[in-house]
Design an enzyme around this catalytic site. Structure first.
Site, PDB file in Angstrom:
ATOM      1  CB  CYS A  67     117.324  82.316  12.607  1.00  0.00           C
ATOM      2  SG  CYS A  67     115.806  81.102  12.213  1.00  0.00           S
ATOM      3  N   GLY A  68     115.310  84.568  12.012  1.00  0.00           N
ATOM      4  CA  GLY A  68     114.150  85.440  11.692  1.00  0.00           C
ATOM      5  C   GLY A  68     112.705  84.840  12.215  1.00  0.00           C
TER       6      GLY A  68
END
Length: 150
Positions: A67-68
């Site tokens: 994810c980020g």
């Protein structure tokens, strides 16, 4: 050919696509749990939870969730019984987590991990083997007891 599950939300989508190609180059079979397209409104649990369940059930050998930052993916993955996920940003932890703690799911941050670094971390993670020393088994037993509500 060993199956390696992989997933990412919008924050890790580009890195996921790169890592899928890298896995194929290493004669591994990537199993993509999404996202299948870049969608800035998607939610990482929608991909991480199915991936973590597949790792826990043995449908795939190991998993990679992106994810980020990698933080959310790690939190979600560790909610699944049998998953030992870690957010890793250094080579030592990528292999030591497997060797000592039987880590089975690697989390990466798509916005904070470069392509070359990610490939190095993935290689260290996938090439490592659980040592299974008595102290490691004892510690994992305590974690398993917690998961089982003991």
């Amino acid at each position: 050919m060993r199956k390696v599950g992989i997933c990412a939300d919008h924050g890790g989508f580009e890195l996921k696509e790169r890592i899928k190609s890298f896995l194929m180059e290493k004669q591994l079979e990537p199993v993509d749990y999404g996202a299948t397209e870049l969608d800035n409104s998607d939610d990482f649990p929608d991909y991480v939870i199915p991936l973590a369940k597949a790792v826990a059930s043995g449908d795939v050998w190991r998993g990679i969730a992106i994810c980020g930052s990698g933080v959310g993916a790690c939190i979600a993955a560790n909610k699944i019984s049998g998953i030992r996920a870690a957010l890793v940003s250094d080579h030592f932890s990528a292999h030591q987590g497997v060797e000592d703690d039987d880590m089975n799911l690697l989390c990466l941050g798509g916005r904070v991990t470069g392509h070359a670094a990610a490939e190095e971390l993935v290689s260290a993670f996938l090439n490592a083997r659980f040592i299974g020393a008595e102290r490691h088994l004892r510690r994992l037993g305590k974690i398993q007891a917690l998961e089982n509500g003991i």
